[in-house]
Design a protein around this motif. Structure first.
Motif, short mmCIF file in Angstrom:
data_model
loop_
_atom_site.label_atom_id
_atom_site.label_comp_id
_atom_site.label_asym_id
_atom_site.label_seq_id
_atom_site.Cartn_x
_atom_site.Cartn_y
_atom_site.Cartn_z
N UNK A 145 12.31 49.16 36.94
CA UNK A 145 13.25 48.80 35.88
C UNK A 145 14.71 49.14 36.17
N UNK A 146 15.00 49.58 37.39
CA UNK A 146 16.40 49.82 37.75
C UNK A 146 17.25 48.55 37.62
N UNK A 147 16.70 47.33 37.88
CA UNK A 147 17.53 46.13 37.69
C UNK A 147 18.00 45.90 36.26
N UNK A 148 17.27 46.41 35.25
CA UNK A 148 17.70 46.20 33.87
C UNK A 148 18.31 47.46 33.25
N UNK A 149 18.31 48.56 33.98
CA UNK A 149 18.88 49.80 33.46
C UNK A 149 20.14 50.22 34.21
N UNK A 150 20.10 50.15 35.53
CA UNK A 150 21.28 50.50 36.33
C UNK A 150 21.85 49.27 37.05
N UNK A 151 21.16 48.13 36.92
CA UNK A 151 21.59 46.86 37.54
C UNK A 151 21.71 46.99 39.06
N UNK A 153 18.95 46.59 42.11
CA UNK A 153 19.82 45.44 42.38
C UNK A 153 20.07 44.61 41.12
N UNK A 154 21.08 43.77 41.18
CA UNK A 154 21.43 42.93 40.03
C UNK A 154 20.39 41.81 39.91
N UNK A 156 18.48 38.27 38.47
CA UNK A 156 18.80 36.97 37.89
C UNK A 156 18.48 37.03 36.40
N UNK A 157 18.90 36.04 35.66
CA UNK A 157 18.62 36.01 34.23
C UNK A 157 17.11 36.03 33.98
N UNK A 158 16.37 35.24 34.76
CA UNK A 158 14.92 35.16 34.57
C UNK A 158 14.26 36.50 34.91
N UNK A 159 14.68 37.14 35.98
CA UNK A 159 14.14 38.46 36.34
C UNK A 159 14.43 39.48 35.24
N UNK A 160 15.65 39.43 34.73
CA UNK A 160 16.09 40.35 33.68
C UNK A 160 15.17 40.24 32.46
N UNK A 161 14.93 39.01 32.00
CA UNK A 161 14.08 38.78 30.83
C UNK A 161 12.63 39.16 31.13
N UNK A 162 12.15 38.79 32.31
CA UNK A 162 10.74 39.02 32.62
C UNK A 162 10.42 40.51 32.71
N UNK A 163 11.33 41.32 33.25
CA UNK A 163 11.07 42.75 33.33
C UNK A 163 10.96 43.37 31.94
N UNK A 164 11.78 42.89 31.00
CA UNK A 164 11.64 43.35 29.61
C UNK A 164 10.27 42.94 29.06
N UNK A 165 9.90 41.66 29.28
CA UNK A 165 8.63 41.16 28.75
C UNK A 165 7.44 41.93 29.34
N UNK A 166 7.52 42.29 30.61
CA UNK A 166 6.46 43.05 31.28
C UNK A 166 6.26 44.41 30.60
N UNK A 167 7.34 45.13 30.38
CA UNK A 167 7.24 46.45 29.77
C UNK A 167 6.79 46.34 28.31
N UNK A 289 16.92 41.14 22.55
CA UNK A 289 17.57 42.16 23.38
C UNK A 289 19.07 42.12 23.12
N UNK A 290 19.67 43.22 22.67
CA UNK A 290 21.13 43.24 22.48
C UNK A 290 21.87 43.15 23.82
N UNK A 291 23.17 42.95 23.74
CA UNK A 291 24.00 42.88 24.93
C UNK A 291 23.88 44.17 25.75
N UNK A 292 23.90 44.02 27.07
CA UNK A 292 23.83 45.17 27.96
C UNK A 292 24.67 44.89 29.19
N UNK A 293 25.78 45.59 29.33
CA UNK A 293 26.71 45.41 30.46
C UNK A 293 27.14 43.95 30.53
N UNK A 294 26.92 43.29 31.68
CA UNK A 294 27.37 41.90 31.84
C UNK A 294 26.39 40.89 31.27
#
Length: 415
Positions: A145-151, A153-154, A156-167, A289-294
């Motif tokens: 979950x480092x991509x959605x917490x510390x970005x 690695x940064x 993609x939009x789909x990866x970002x959403x899917x990691x949330x859905x997984x957890x 999901x509220x706004x988070x960084x970029x």
């Protein structure tokens, strides 16, 4: 129209009514008759202590394994919503740190016997405990979950959403599995608890536990949950799957929202539209999901590929049509109300800003819940009413009640 015992259940489970919601209705009535809100204060405190210990076992990592595929390490307390989102967008700072209001399972269960608190939906909790559960070991919780917490690695939009859905799915998966545990004579078997309670109280509490487990087994298709877990595991066979790897198993629908959102929630539910049993369908994941960084605020729907064709001219068409009006600012309220409806219908993991809760409690509104019968109450009380109605029709195609809920939610100012 009356339903015969041998008719198909209107919830579209595919079962006969007598084996589905007729059975559930009888169990719910028995649970309400067995309610423990009129017991002595001494017995209430003992039961609350007992329930807190039971829930503590659920949230304790003792004896549990990391839910990442083929990992045997001990899990830590994982946040379903990252702490940085809660702190920046939702929480309120106080002398005791940052707090939010949450659909907190610990409080809900431990207050079941308390006449003043058993109706509550949200409880004030510290963000260190909000939406947490022992899901992953320390290594996988950090790596995955480092991509959605510390970005880093940064994503993609789909990866970002899917990691949330997984957890979020694993939170749901763990909770449902826990609900299916058979607590037969659970009070009587506890050292020092059963003996100190009256026989009537002990019998009532055991009956409540047993009936709740029966209801959970009636409503939950555990096989489908296991199938969904396997599908998520197939995608998450390394720490950051590519968009193409996600597409092999899921369709990710992403709806960008305005950024000033002070609440969040996520859930999982199945759909049936009268032509097939709900037990034949895999669950879809929803999240706000509220706004988070970029990254902007999002509402999303993650659909197993097996369900995509079935839902594309039903649920997905509704979402996409309303979203077009939202984007063009022709009708923002309708899409926002759909978000409220699906989150409250599918989720037990909702976190709201204390500022919003204060406003909901202060603002009173009139609502016509029955023909010609106007009632005045706070928005917060109406939100509790909407949630209670949704609990009554969970899985059922009760259009009248669902329309009432939808209309109530239109009056609740969460955006």
């Amino acid at each position: 129209m009356s339903i015969g015992r041998n008719d198909k259940c209107p919830c579209n489970s595919g079962k006969k009514y007598k084996h589905c919601h007729l059975k559930i209705e009888k169990l719910l009535k028995q649970m309400e008759r067995d309610n423990l809100r009129d017991i002595s204060e001494g017995e209430r405190k003992q039961l609350q202590s007992h329930d807190r210990n039971r829930v503590k076992q659920f949230f304790d990592s003792k004896g549990k394994k990391c839910l990442y595929s083929n990992c045997d390490r001990k899990p830590i307390k994982s946040h379903t919503f990252p702490r940085n989102i809660l702190e920046k967008q939702i929480a309120r700072k106080s002398d005791n740190g940052y707090s939010v209001f949450s659909t907190d399972i610990k409080n809900i269960i431990s207050n079941l016997q308390n006449p003043r608190l058993y109706r509550e939906l949200f409880y004030e909790v510290n963000i260190n405990s909000a939406g947490t559960m022992p899901l992953f070991c320390k290594e996988h919780d950090s790596q995955i979950f480092s991509p959605i917490e510390t970005f880093n690695p940064l994503p993609t939009e789909k990866q970002y959403i899917f990691l949330y859905a997984y957890r979020f799915f694993l939170y749901h998966f763990s909770k449902e599995k826990y609900a299916l545990i058979d607590y037969h004579d659970v009070i009587a078997s506890e050292k020092g608890v059963g003996k100190s309670l009256s026989l009537v109280t002990r019998h009532k509490r055991n009956s409540i536990y047993a009936n709740a487990t029966k209801i959970a087994n009636t409503k939950t298709n555990i096989t489908n949950l296991d199938v969904l877990k396997i599908k998520f595991d197939q995608v998450m066979n390394h720490t950051l799957p590519s968009d193409a790897e996600i597409d092999k198993h899921f369709k990710v629908y992403v709806y960008k929202l305005k950024n000033d959102i002070k609440w969040c929630g996520a859930g999982c539910t199945e759909f049936s539209y009268n032509d097939t049993g709900i037990i034949n369908h895999l669950g879809c994941s929803f999240g706000l999901i509220p706004q988070n960084s970029d990254f902007p605020a999002y509402f999303y729907c993650v659909v197993p590929n097996e369900e995509n064709d079935y839902l594309k001219d039903k649920l997905l068409k509704l979402l996409n049509d309303k979203y077009d009006s939202y984007k063009n600012e022709k009708d923002t309220a309708s899409f926002e109300n759909i978000i409220k409806y699906y989150i409250f219908d599918s989720s037990e993991n909702i976190i709201i800003s204390p500022d919003i809760i204060d406003e909901l409690r202060e603002k009173e509104i009139w609502f016509n819940i029955e023909k010609g019968k106007l009632l005045k109450n706070s928005q917060y009380e109406w939100l509790l009413k909407a949630n209670n109605l949704l609990c009554q029709v969970k899985g059922e195609q009760n259009k009248e009640v669902r329309n009432i809920v939808y209309n109530i939610l239109e009056t609740i100012e969460l955006f």
